[in-house]
Design a protein around this motif. Structure first.
Motif, PDB file in Angstrom:
ATOM      1  N   ARG A  68       0.819  -1.215   0.000  1.00 47.70           N
ATOM      2  CA  ARG A  68       0.000   0.000   0.000  1.00 47.70           C
ATOM      3  C   ARG A  68       0.854   1.267   0.000  1.00 47.70           C
ATOM      4  NH1 ARG A  68      -3.587  -0.111   5.000  1.00 47.70           N
ATOM      5  NH2 ARG A  68      -4.238   1.891   4.150  1.00 47.70           N
ATOM      6  N   PHE A  69       2.119   1.132   0.413  1.00 46.00           N
ATOM      7  CA  PHE A  69       2.997   2.294   0.526  1.00 46.00           C
ATOM      8  C   PHE A  69       4.197   2.194  -0.410  1.00 46.00           C
ATOM      9  CE2 PHE A  69       0.702   1.866   4.498  1.00 46.00           C
ATOM     10  CZ  PHE A  69       0.173   3.135   4.627  1.00 46.00           C
ATOM     11  N   ALA A  70       4.108   1.369  -1.436  1.00 47.86           N
ATOM     12  CA  ALA A  70       5.249   1.114  -2.318  1.00 47.86           C
ATOM     13  C   ALA A  70       5.455   2.188  -3.389  1.00 47.86           C
ATOM     14  CB  ALA A  70       5.094  -0.251  -2.982  1.00 47.86           C
ATOM     15  N   ALA A  78       1.555  14.267   2.895  1.00 47.26           N
ATOM     16  CA  ALA A  78       0.297  13.514   2.865  1.00 47.26           C
ATOM     17  C   ALA A  78       0.573  12.017   3.008  1.00 47.26           C
ATOM     18  CB  ALA A  78      -0.469  13.804   1.577  1.00 47.26           C
ATOM     19  N   GLU A  79       1.628  11.549   2.367  1.00 48.09           N
ATOM     20  CA  GLU A  79       1.978  10.127   2.471  1.00 48.09           C
ATOM     21  C   GLU A  79       2.430   9.791   3.889  1.00 48.09           C
ATOM     22  OE1 GLU A  79       2.448   6.218   0.796  1.00 48.09           O
ATOM     23  OE2 GLU A  79       1.214   7.960   0.406  1.00 48.09           O
ATOM     24  N   LEU A  80       3.140  10.701   4.545  1.00 44.77           N
ATOM     25  CA  LEU A  80       3.558  10.493   5.937  1.00 44.77           C
ATOM     26  C   LEU A  80       2.325  10.355   6.833  1.00 44.77           C
ATOM     27  CD1 LEU A  80       5.740  10.370   8.132  1.00 44.77           C
ATOM     28  CD2 LEU A  80       5.664  12.890   8.200  1.00 44.77           C
ATOM     29  N   ARG A  81       1.360  11.229   6.645  1.00 44.18           N
ATOM     30  CA  ARG A  81       0.125  11.149   7.437  1.00 44.18           C
ATOM     31  C   ARG A  81      -0.566   9.802   7.210  1.00 44.18           C
ATOM     32  NH1 ARG A  81      -5.447  11.727   7.318  1.00 44.18           N
ATOM     33  NH2 ARG A  81      -6.316  12.853   9.090  1.00 44.18           N
ATOM     34  N   ARG A  82      -0.632   9.378   5.969  1.00 40.49           N
ATOM     35  CA  ARG A  82      -1.271   8.096   5.640  1.00 40.49           C
ATOM     36  C   ARG A  82      -0.517   6.939   6.289  1.00 40.49           C
ATOM     37  NH1 ARG A  82      -2.083   4.249   1.195  1.00 40.49           N
ATOM     38  NH2 ARG A  82      -0.148   4.826   0.186  1.00 40.49           N
ATOM     39  N   LEU A  83       0.815   6.982   6.232  1.00 43.47           N
ATOM     40  CA  LEU A  83       1.645   5.925   6.804  1.00 43.47           C
ATOM     41  C   LEU A  83       1.486   5.851   8.322  1.00 43.47           C
ATOM     42  CD1 LEU A  83       3.960   3.804   6.436  1.00 43.47           C
ATOM     43  CD2 LEU A  83       5.539   5.704   6.823  1.00 43.47           C
ATOM     44  N   ILE A  84       1.444   6.994   8.967  1.00 41.70           N
ATOM     45  CA  ILE A  84       1.362   7.017  10.430  1.00 41.70           C
ATOM     46  C   ILE A  84      -0.059   6.719  10.911  1.00 41.70           C
ATOM     47  CG2 ILE A  84       1.633   8.493  12.476  1.00 41.70           C
ATOM     48  CD1 ILE A  84       4.285   7.518  11.150  1.00 41.70           C
ATOM     49  N   SER A 128      10.521   4.170   6.485  1.00 44.94           N
ATOM     50  CA  SER A 128       9.690   4.877   5.503  1.00 44.94           C
ATOM     51  C   SER A 128       9.274   6.240   6.030  1.00 44.94           C
ATOM     52  CB  SER A 128       8.451   4.049   5.156  1.00 44.94           C
ATOM     53  OG  SER A 128       8.815   2.860   4.502  1.00 44.94           O
ATOM     54  N   ALA A 129       8.880   6.300   7.286  1.00 46.92           N
ATOM     55  CA  ALA A 129       8.484   7.577   7.886  1.00 46.92           C
ATOM     56  C   ALA A 129       9.661   8.543   7.906  1.00 46.92           C
ATOM     57  CB  ALA A 129       7.934   7.359   9.294  1.00 46.92           C
ATOM     58  N   ALA A 130      10.850   8.051   8.238  1.00 47.18           N
ATOM     59  CA  ALA A 130      12.035   8.919   8.267  1.00 47.18           C
ATOM     60  C   ALA A 130      12.333   9.488   6.877  1.00 47.18           C
ATOM     61  CB  ALA A 130      13.237   8.156   8.807  1.00 47.18           C
ATOM     62  N   GLU A 131      12.202   8.664   5.859  1.00 51.68           N
ATOM     63  CA  GLU A 131      12.427   9.149   4.488  1.00 51.68           C
ATOM     64  C   GLU A 131      11.415  10.227   4.127  1.00 51.68           C
ATOM     65  OE1 GLU A 131      12.236   5.612   2.078  1.00 51.68           O
ATOM     66  OE2 GLU A 131      14.062   4.784   2.985  1.00 51.68           O
ATOM     67  N   LEU A 132      10.171  10.024   4.502  1.00 57.45           N
ATOM     68  CA  LEU A 132       9.127  11.001   4.200  1.00 57.45           C
ATOM     69  C   LEU A 132       9.327  12.293   4.993  1.00 57.45           C
ATOM     70  CD1 LEU A 132       6.148   8.521   4.037  1.00 57.45           C
ATOM     71  CD2 LEU A 132       7.088   9.820   2.103  1.00 57.45           C
TER      72      LEU A 132
END
Length: 182
Positions: A68-70, A78-84, A128-132
């Protein structure tokens, strides 16, 4: 009956259903076979033991979440919010999924291999969160910020699952923490 490659996936989905409906302690080849509409022998053929069945279903859940996060994000914030925030159960289906995840966490206490799978998944989420964060908020120490956000989401999710918070309250707390990133 589905084609051979899909049988394994049907069985793994049945594992989630059994865990969500009966709890991980009630997981058995018989219950999984009944939920999947296959023979007990087929479940045994693919997995061999209950531990293998639990580990494979956990790995499949983790892989599905990772997919889902690939995609590369168009908007890192926005992707960080979705991931967290994705772990906060806001729908009945996501509540079942989170319940299964917590069952895996409980089972990992006595299963080092399962624990290793879950640790790797959380480390991947943090990376992933750190990269975002690095992309969305340069100048922030991304690794520690990512760990705090993941831990916050994990704690808020537990409070939603136990009925202490509503999903909207948990997501609002995540949004506030994301806003603090600058």
């Amino acid at each position: 009956m589905p084609p051979e490659p899909e049988k394994r996936a049907v069985i793994l989905a049945a594992v989630w259903s059994v865990i969500a409906d009966r709890g991980i302690a009630a997981l058995s080849f018989r219950h999984v076979a009944a939920a999947a509409g296959v023979s007990v022998g087929l479940v045994q053929h693919y997995f061999g033991s209950k531990d293998n069945l639990v580990r494979a279903s956990a790995a499949t859940m983790i892989d599905g979440s990772a997919l889902r996060f690939a995609e590369p994000p168009a908007d890192p914030r926005a992707e960080l919010r979705r991931l967290i925030a994705h772990s906060v159960p806001a729908t009945p289906g996501s509540r079942r999924g989170v319940g299964v995840w917590y069952a895996y966490i409980a089972a990992s206490v006595a299963d080092p291999e399962l624990a290793a799978l879950l640790r790797a998944a959380k480390r991947g989420q943090e990376r992933s969160a750190a990269e975002l964060i690095a992309a969305a908020a340069p100048g922030i120490e991304a690794g520690s910020a990512a760990r705090r956000l993941v831990a916050l989401a994990d704690g808020l999710t537990a409070r939603v699952v136990t009925g202490d918070l509503e999903p909207a309250e948990a997501v609002a707390a995540i949004d506030a923490a994301l806003a603090d990133l600058g």
